[in-house]
Design an enzyme around this catalytic site. Structure first.
Site, PDB file in Angstrom:
ATOM      1  N   HIS A 126       2.231  61.529  42.139  1.00 46.09           N
ATOM      2  CA  HIS A 126       2.140  60.113  42.511  1.00 46.09           C
ATOM      3  C   HIS A 126       3.512  59.448  42.408  1.00 46.09           C
ATOM      4  O   HIS A 126       4.332  59.808  41.554  1.00 46.09           O
ATOM      5  CB  HIS A 126       1.087  59.375  41.677  1.00 46.09           C
ATOM      6  CG  HIS A 126       1.380  59.252  40.218  1.00 46.09           C
ATOM      7  ND1 HIS A 126       2.204  58.269  39.707  1.00 46.09           N
ATOM      8  CD2 HIS A 126       0.952  59.964  39.147  1.00 46.09           C
ATOM      9  CE1 HIS A 126       2.262  58.377  38.385  1.00 46.09           C
ATOM     10  NE2 HIS A 126       1.517  59.414  38.021  1.00 46.09           N
ATOM     11  N   ASP A 129       3.987  55.993  42.241  1.00 45.54           N
ATOM     12  CA  ASP A 129       3.978  54.672  41.619  1.00 45.54           C
ATOM     13  C   ASP A 129       4.252  54.778  40.129  1.00 45.54           C
ATOM     14  O   ASP A 129       4.147  55.851  39.523  1.00 45.54           O
ATOM     15  CB  ASP A 129       2.655  53.945  41.870  1.00 45.54           C
ATOM     16  CG  ASP A 129       1.454  54.650  41.255  1.00 45.54           C
ATOM     17  OD1 ASP A 129       1.407  55.898  41.311  1.00 45.54           O
ATOM     18  OD2 ASP A 129       0.559  53.966  40.733  1.00 45.54           O
ATOM     19  N   ASP A 136       6.665  59.775  34.022  1.00 39.79           N
ATOM     20  CA  ASP A 136       5.390  59.599  34.728  1.00 39.79           C
ATOM     21  C   ASP A 136       5.614  58.957  36.088  1.00 39.79           C
ATOM     22  O   ASP A 136       5.480  57.756  36.242  1.00 39.79           O
ATOM     23  CB  ASP A 136       4.457  58.753  33.859  1.00 39.79           C
ATOM     24  CG  ASP A 136       3.018  58.776  34.322  1.00 39.79           C
ATOM     25  OD1 ASP A 136       2.680  59.613  35.177  1.00 39.79           O
ATOM     26  OD2 ASP A 136       2.228  57.962  33.836  1.00 39.79           O
ATOM     27  N   GLU A 173      -1.716  55.460  41.693  1.00 38.40           N
ATOM     28  CA  GLU A 173      -2.399  56.294  40.712  1.00 38.40           C
ATOM     29  C   GLU A 173      -2.636  55.545  39.412  1.00 38.40           C
ATOM     30  O   GLU A 173      -3.594  55.826  38.685  1.00 38.40           O
ATOM     31  CB  GLU A 173      -1.565  57.554  40.433  1.00 38.40           C
ATOM     32  CG  GLU A 173      -2.262  58.600  39.578  1.00 38.40           C
ATOM     33  CD  GLU A 173      -2.043  58.429  38.083  1.00 38.40           C
ATOM     34  OE1 GLU A 173      -2.742  59.094  37.300  1.00 38.40           O
ATOM     35  OE2 GLU A 173      -1.172  57.620  37.675  1.00 38.40           O
ATOM     36  N   GLU A 174      -1.755  54.574  39.104  1.00 33.71           N
ATOM     37  CA  GLU A 174      -1.793  53.911  37.801  1.00 33.71           C
ATOM     38  C   GLU A 174      -2.784  52.747  37.739  1.00 33.71           C
ATOM     39  O   GLU A 174      -2.880  52.081  36.698  1.00 33.71           O
ATOM     40  CB  GLU A 174      -0.389  53.388  37.443  1.00 33.71           C
ATOM     41  CG  GLU A 174       0.687  54.454  37.352  1.00 33.71           C
ATOM     42  CD  GLU A 174       0.553  55.362  36.143  1.00 33.71           C
ATOM     43  OE1 GLU A 174      -0.434  55.198  35.395  1.00 33.71           O
ATOM     44  OE2 GLU A 174       1.408  56.223  35.950  1.00 33.71           O
ATOM     45  N   GLU A 191       1.982  66.143  36.932  1.00 34.08           N
ATOM     46  CA  GLU A 191       1.929  65.245  35.775  1.00 34.08           C
ATOM     47  C   GLU A 191       2.747  65.826  34.623  1.00 34.08           C
ATOM     48  O   GLU A 191       2.841  67.043  34.469  1.00 34.08           O
ATOM     49  CB  GLU A 191       0.481  65.040  35.328  1.00 34.08           C
ATOM     50  CG  GLU A 191      -0.365  64.188  36.249  1.00 34.08           C
ATOM     51  CD  GLU A 191      -0.094  62.690  36.090  1.00 34.08           C
ATOM     52  OE1 GLU A 191       0.749  62.315  35.243  1.00 34.08           O
ATOM     53  OE2 GLU A 191      -0.714  61.907  36.825  1.00 34.08           O
ATOM     54  N   HIS A 249       4.692  55.692  30.179  1.00 35.09           N
ATOM     55  CA  HIS A 249       4.468  54.246  30.063  1.00 35.09           C
ATOM     56  C   HIS A 249       5.248  53.620  28.906  1.00 35.09           C
ATOM     57  O   HIS A 249       5.193  52.407  28.721  1.00 35.09           O
ATOM     58  CB  HIS A 249       2.975  53.901  29.909  1.00 35.09           C
ATOM     59  CG  HIS A 249       2.110  54.427  31.003  1.00 35.09           C
ATOM     60  ND1 HIS A 249       0.755  54.168  31.072  1.00 35.09           N
ATOM     61  CD2 HIS A 249       2.386  55.183  32.089  1.00 35.09           C
ATOM     62  CE1 HIS A 249       0.238  54.757  32.130  1.00 35.09           C
ATOM     63  NE2 HIS A 249       1.217  55.383  32.771  1.00 35.09           N
TER      64      HIS A 249
END
Length: 357
Positions: free
Chosen positions: A69, A71, A99, A129-130, A158, A332
């Site tokens: 992903h 984003d 991430d 995705e988030e 991931e 994150h």
């Protein structure tokens, strides 16, 4: 700016991390990726919203999907990226490095480089995705173009510390309610306090002991936790409603129906509303192609405790694993950073497997 896919994976990581792509605002990065991969004639390129698909069509006996992903969660002063050293180890610091743009960068470099892989490859770089599942670019693509997901094996980039994390836990969310009777707090005895009534719920959750469930040789640790509590009307009113939000992370051997039954049994006697649930994914490591992958990358197989999009592939009957650079504990985090050595290791491992070296 045209992304240079002949650059190192580190340089590509820096370039795409320095293009902000918070969920819902991935358009510019998607444009850059599309333009860069369209420059390579061995790839068929398909765009679906802000999801970019690039695939080889060499007539190989097997096809692999490799996805990531594009984003990130919101930026908090951690862009642009920079190189840092901690106790002699070099890292790339900044939002998205873990991430999961380092994984995406490795994929982009190999997509451009590998013109004759030993399997056909479908590369997927997707948005949203988030955030809530209804916006997930991979899910939307699967709904509209299911034929693109026909494959023998799938890898999601991931962060996994450069190891292979098989499958993923399932997740379920529920609201547990207690009800009471409003009254003036000066005369509380004429009412019934719904917040006080929630104390046994919290006690059961605090006493709950996470279990480790073996699935196909990997041990998946479960968890049942209160994640939010709401209630109250005013500073002088006995509350008549309290809601405890509960999140259950369950082993991939358990179905959603089984997970719901378990939550209801733990919280028997209380009003329980299931608000969201997603199946986990079994490890998928017993397939011969998965064993070949493990051997080629030289990685240790581990369980994935969180939920990832490998579950989407598993639901379609495609065994899938997580394999990417970066420590999931730093996803994150405001100090998000990826070891440079892990970027290189994951690139080396994927190249060795896909090229048959």
């Amino acid at each position: 700016m045209l992304l240079d896919l002949s650059a190192s994976s580190l340089d590509i990581t820096r370039a795409i991390c320095d293009i902000p792509s918070v969920s819902g605002a991935e358009g510019r990065l998607a444009d850059e990726i599309e333009e860069a991969v369209r420059a390579h004639p061995h790839l068929e390129v398909i765009r679906h919203g802000n999801t970019i698909v690039a695939r080889t069509n060499l007539g190989r006996a097997q096809r692999v999907v490799i996805a990531g992903h594009i984003d990130t969660v919101p930026i908090n002063g951690n862009v642009p990226t920079r190189r840092i050293a901690i106790e002699g180890e070099e890292f790339l610091w900044g939002r998205g490095t873990v991430d999961m743009k380092a994984g995406v960068a490795v994929q982009l470099r190999l997509a451009a480089e590998l013109t004759a892989p030993i399997v056909d490859i479908t590369w997927m770089w997707y948005d949203n995705e988030e955030v809530e599942a209804s916006k997930n670019g991979l899910g939307l693509l699967a709904a509209d173009r299911p034929e693109l997901f026909q494959a023998d094996f799938a890898i999601l980039g991931e962060p996994s510390n450069g190891q292979v994390e098989g499958g993923c836990n399932g997740t379920l969310r529920a609201i547990v309610r207690t009800r009471g009777v409003r009254a003036h707090s000066a005369r509380s005895w004429v009412g019934e306090n719904a917040i006080h009534g929630a104390a046994p719920i919290l006690a059961r959750l605090a006493e709950y002991r996470a279990r480790e469930i073996p699935v196909e040789g990997l041990g998946y640790r479960e968890g049942l936790n209160a994640v939010r509590i709401t209630g109250g009307v005013a500073g002088n009113v006995i509350p008549d409603l309290c809601e405890v939000e509960v999140n259950y992370r369950f082993a991939p051997s358990r179905s959603i129906a089984g997970a719901e039954a378990h939550v209801r049994s733990v919280l028997a006697g209380f009003e329980v509303e299931i608000t969201d649930a997603a199946d986990g994914a079994r490890p998928g490591l017993d397939a011969p192609i998965a064993q070949q992958f493990l051997a080629a990358v030289g990685a240790e197989a581990r369980p994935k405790y969180g939920w990832t999009d490998v579950a989407r592939f598993s639901a379609l009957g495609v065994p899938a694993v997580n394999y990417g650079p970066g420590d999931p504990h730093l996803a994150h985090h405001d100090e998000e950073r990826v070891p440079l050595a892990q970027i290189e290791d994951v690139e080396r491992g994927l190249r060795a497997w896909l090229s048959g070296a």
